[in-house]
Design a protein around this motif. Structure first.
Motif, PDB file in Angstrom:
ATOM      1  N   CYS A  47       0.853  -1.189   0.000  1.00 51.28           N
ATOM      2  CA  CYS A  47       0.000   0.000   0.000  1.00 51.28           C
ATOM      3  C   CYS A  47       0.894   1.246   0.000  1.00 51.28           C
ATOM      4  O   CYS A  47       2.108   1.146   0.178  1.00 51.28           O
ATOM      5  CB  CYS A  47      -0.907  -0.022   1.223  1.00 51.28           C
ATOM      6  SG  CYS A  47      -0.020   0.081   2.793  1.00 51.28           S
ATOM      7  N   HIS A  50       2.947   1.689   3.281  1.00 50.41           N
ATOM      8  CA  HIS A  50       4.112   0.813   3.415  1.00 50.41           C
ATOM      9  C   HIS A  50       5.157   1.065   2.337  1.00 50.41           C
ATOM     10  O   HIS A  50       6.332   0.792   2.547  1.00 50.41           O
ATOM     11  CB  HIS A  50       3.656  -0.650   3.505  1.00 50.41           C
ATOM     12  CG  HIS A  50       3.110  -0.977   4.869  1.00 50.41           C
ATOM     13  ND1 HIS A  50       1.849  -1.471   5.086  1.00 50.41           N
ATOM     14  CD2 HIS A  50       3.671  -0.797   6.102  1.00 50.41           C
ATOM     15  CE1 HIS A  50       1.655  -1.594   6.399  1.00 50.41           C
ATOM     16  NE2 HIS A  50       2.745  -1.191   7.026  1.00 50.41           N
ATOM     17  N   CYS A  81      -4.768  -0.516   1.702  1.00 50.65           N
ATOM     18  CA  CYS A  81      -4.112  -0.710   2.989  1.00 50.65           C
ATOM     19  C   CYS A  81      -4.889  -1.715   3.840  1.00 50.65           C
ATOM     20  O   CYS A  81      -5.401  -1.388   4.897  1.00 50.65           O
ATOM     21  CB  CYS A  81      -4.008   0.639   3.697  1.00 50.65           C
ATOM     22  SG  CYS A  81      -2.834   0.622   5.041  1.00 50.65           S
ATOM     23  N   CYS A  86      -1.932  -5.874   0.691  1.00 50.76           N
ATOM     24  CA  CYS A  86      -0.560  -5.403   0.911  1.00 50.76           C
ATOM     25  C   CYS A  86       0.183  -6.470   1.717  1.00 50.76           C
ATOM     26  O   CYS A  86      -0.319  -6.937   2.737  1.00 50.76           O
ATOM     27  CB  CYS A  86      -0.600  -4.071   1.672  1.00 50.76           C
ATOM     28  SG  CYS A  86       0.977  -3.628   2.443  1.00 50.76           S
ATOM     29  N   CYS A  89       0.866  -5.203   5.291  1.00 53.33           N
ATOM     30  CA  CYS A  89      -0.378  -5.158   6.077  1.00 53.33           C
ATOM     31  C   CYS A  89      -0.782  -6.574   6.494  1.00 53.33           C
ATOM     32  O   CYS A  89      -1.253  -6.791   7.613  1.00 53.33           O
ATOM     33  CB  CYS A  89      -1.524  -4.508   5.293  1.00 53.33           C
ATOM     34  SG  CYS A  89      -1.432  -2.695   5.187  1.00 53.33           S
TER      35      CYS A  89
HETATM   36 ZN   LIG Z   1       0.305  -1.915   3.863  1.00 53.31          ZN
END
Ligand SMILES: [Zn+2]
Ligand SMILES: [Zn+2]
Length: 190
Positions: A47, A50, A81, A86, A89
């Motif tokens: 995401c 990140h 996210c 992700c 995540c």
């Molecule tokens: Zn993420």
């Protein structure tokens, strides 16, 4: 999957402090360690948040390889996210589940339970999530923990407000504590 060199993890009770949510601290430490030891194959989809964290905290060669992989791939697009989209995540989500299980187990231990009730801090999000793992009889302690943290800040703010009204502006540090508290309530997951 190859196991990454594991950094010894601190237990939730050793993390618990009076100021910050123990789960938030555990997740922040996990994320920091993960980024520092990240390999390119562990971060193909990421995401925006990140992506920035990789740029700032991952080893330079890893970050370059990750970004190169994304840029040369015509089908790549920024992940949402959330876990399962992700890669970071997803890892964070798994770690959170493990930590919530850990703290729920400790609430079931009589000795740790009273210690947590007296000294533990949980943000509202992680307090709620801990409660869903506990039987009704133990949920009250979690509510006490969340209420205590809020209660202390309220008392300090009210006291400060009275003093300001009387013309004294000393003790403004309480405003910083209140801002910190609100940030901690939101937690590490946005
Ligand atoms: Zn993420
Ligand atoms: Zn938290």
């Amino acid at each position: 999957m190859k196991q990454e060199a594991s950094v010894p993890k601190r237990s939730i009770t050793s993390i618990a402090t009076r100021n910050t949510c123990a789960i938030c601290v555990a997740l922040r430490e996990f994320q920091g360690d993960l980024l520092k030891s990240l390999r390119p194959d562990q971060c193909r989809n990421f995401c925006n948040t990140h992506g920035w964290m990789v740029a700032n905290s991952a080893p330079a060669d890893t970050a370059a390889a990750i970004f190169l992989g994304a840029i040369v791939n015509a089908n790549w697009s920024s992940a949402r996210c959330v876990s399962e989209q992700c890669d970071i995540c997803t890892r964070m989500h798994r770690e959170k589940e493990a930590r919530l299980d850990e703290i729920a187990k400790q609430f079931r231990d009589a000795r740790l339970h009273s210690w947590l009730r007296d000294y533990g801090v949980l943000c509202s999000r992680h307090g709620q999530e801990t409660m869903t793992r506990l039987p009704e009889s133990l949920r009250e302690s979690v509510q006490e923990i969340m209420a205590r943290a809020g209660g202390e800040i309220v008392e300090m703010l009210e006291d400060y407000l009275q003093r300001v009204k009387r013309g004294s502006h000393t003790g403004g540090g309480v405003l910083g504590r209140a801002a910190e508290f609100l940030v901690a309530q939101r937690g590490i997951e946005s």
